[in-house]
Design an enzyme around this catalytic site. Structure first.
Site, mmCIF file in Angstrom:
data_model
loop_
_atom_site.group_PDB
_atom_site.id
_atom_site.type_symbol
_atom_site.label_atom_id
_atom_site.label_comp_id
_atom_site.label_asym_id
_atom_site.label_seq_id
_atom_site.Cartn_x
_atom_site.Cartn_y
_atom_site.Cartn_z
ATOM 1 N N GLY A 73 1.084 -1.077 0.312
ATOM 2 C CA GLY A 73 0.135 0.043 0.072
ATOM 3 C C GLY A 73 0.655 1.217 0.043
ATOM 4 O O GLY A 73 2.186 1.159 0.451
ATOM 5 N N GLN A 107 3.505 9.947 0.961
ATOM 6 C CA GLN A 107 4.963 9.590 1.166
ATOM 7 C C GLN A 107 5.397 9.643 0.014
ATOM 8 O O GLN A 107 6.310 9.648 0.119
ATOM 9 C CB GLN A 107 4.243 8.128 1.472
ATOM 10 N N CYS A 161 6.028 -0.153 7.143
ATOM 11 C CA CYS A 161 5.871 1.421 6.691
ATOM 12 C C CYS A 161 7.025 1.808 5.875
ATOM 13 O O CYS A 161 7.578 1.370 5.613
ATOM 14 C CB CYS A 161 5.272 2.467 7.288
ATOM 15 N N LEU A 162 5.774 1.723 4.928
ATOM 16 C CA LEU A 162 7.334 2.267 3.489
ATOM 17 C C LEU A 162 8.787 3.649 3.999
ATOM 18 O O LEU A 162 9.729 3.635 3.052
ATOM 19 C CB LEU A 162 6.883 2.234 1.900
ATOM 20 N N HIS A 197 -4.363 1.495 7.563
ATOM 21 C CA HIS A 197 -3.059 2.903 7.689
ATOM 22 C C HIS A 197 -3.117 3.715 7.007
ATOM 23 O O HIS A 197 -2.394 4.277 6.672
ATOM 24 C CB HIS A 197 -1.910 1.434 7.626
ATOM 25 N N GLU A 198 -3.465 2.793 5.413
ATOM 26 C CA GLU A 198 -3.349 4.528 4.273
ATOM 27 C C GLU A 198 -3.883 5.715 4.402
ATOM 28 O O GLU A 198 -3.657 6.795 3.878
ATOM 29 C CB GLU A 198 -3.704 4.033 2.910
ATOM 30 N N HIS A 225 -2.857 7.851 6.901
ATOM 31 C CA HIS A 225 -1.559 9.154 6.146
ATOM 32 C C HIS A 225 -2.137 9.795 6.011
ATOM 33 O O HIS A 225 -1.677 10.999 5.442
ATOM 34 C CB HIS A 225 -1.612 8.073 5.053
HETATM 35 ZN ZN ZN Z 1 2.827 3.641 5.886
#
Ligand code: ZN
Length: 185
Positions: free
Chosen positions: A45, A50, A92-93, A134-135, A138
């Protein structure tokens, strides 16, 4: 085109993203770039903040770890309803190499606009439900570390700052070389 992923802590990741007024070619390019960036980083995701874009745009593809799933584009996503409680060890990226257990709703219903600009609703369970929460977090400037104790969060912040200091770049190259959790979001 693969875009650079911003690493936490960074003020951009703490901002609230703005709603998209129209799904046009620029938004479709953003969606395509985000999907490419997510796959290149082995993530499941990615949210627009991000990659430094403060708009309410997400891509999710949990198919590597969840049967029957595919790439989903979500513009202006809205969680309509949640049910139950579950915990999952999230990565998380934007926080490479870190993973912690976070409590989330087990099931969520989300409404969004698709890549074609048409509204749709989706019932989400398992990793997909985790990814949607989670997204969408963000988009509010919230990261999974904000769900942890301040002690844990500060330890991770220190490690991320060290990681950033060690590398000359704060972006994609760093993400690729850093150890990653298998379900990085
Ligand atoms: Zn994340």
């Amino acid at each position: 085109m693969v875009r650079d992923i911003i690493i936490w802590p960074d003020p951009v990741l703490k901002q609230v993203a703005k709603p998209v007024s129209r799904v046009d070619d620029a938004i479709r390019t953003l969606l395509d770039d985000m999907a490419e960036t997510m796959y290149a980083a082995d993530g499941v995701g990615l949210a627009a903040p991000q990659v430094g874009v403060l708009q309410r745009v997400l891509v999710i593809d949990t198919s590597p770890r969840q049967e029957g799933q595919k790439l989903i584009h979500l513009v202006n996503p809205e969680i309509l309803k949640t049910e139950g409680v579950t915990t999952y060890t999230e990565g998380c990226l934007s926080i490479p190499g870190e993973a912690e257990e976070v409590e989330r709703a087990a099931k969520v219903w989300v409404r969004a606009l698709g890549r074609d600009g048409k509204p749709f609703e989706l019932e989400c369970e398992g990793l997909l439900a985790i990814a949607v929460q989670h997204e969408t977090d963000h988009l509010e400037g919230t990261l999974f570390v904000d769900h942890l104790s301040s002690l844990k969060r500060e330890l991770i912040r220190r490690r991320m700052k060290k990681l950033k200091a060690e590398k000359s770049s704060e972006t994609a190259a760093e993400v690729k070389s850093a150890r990653r959790h298998e379900s990085a979001l």
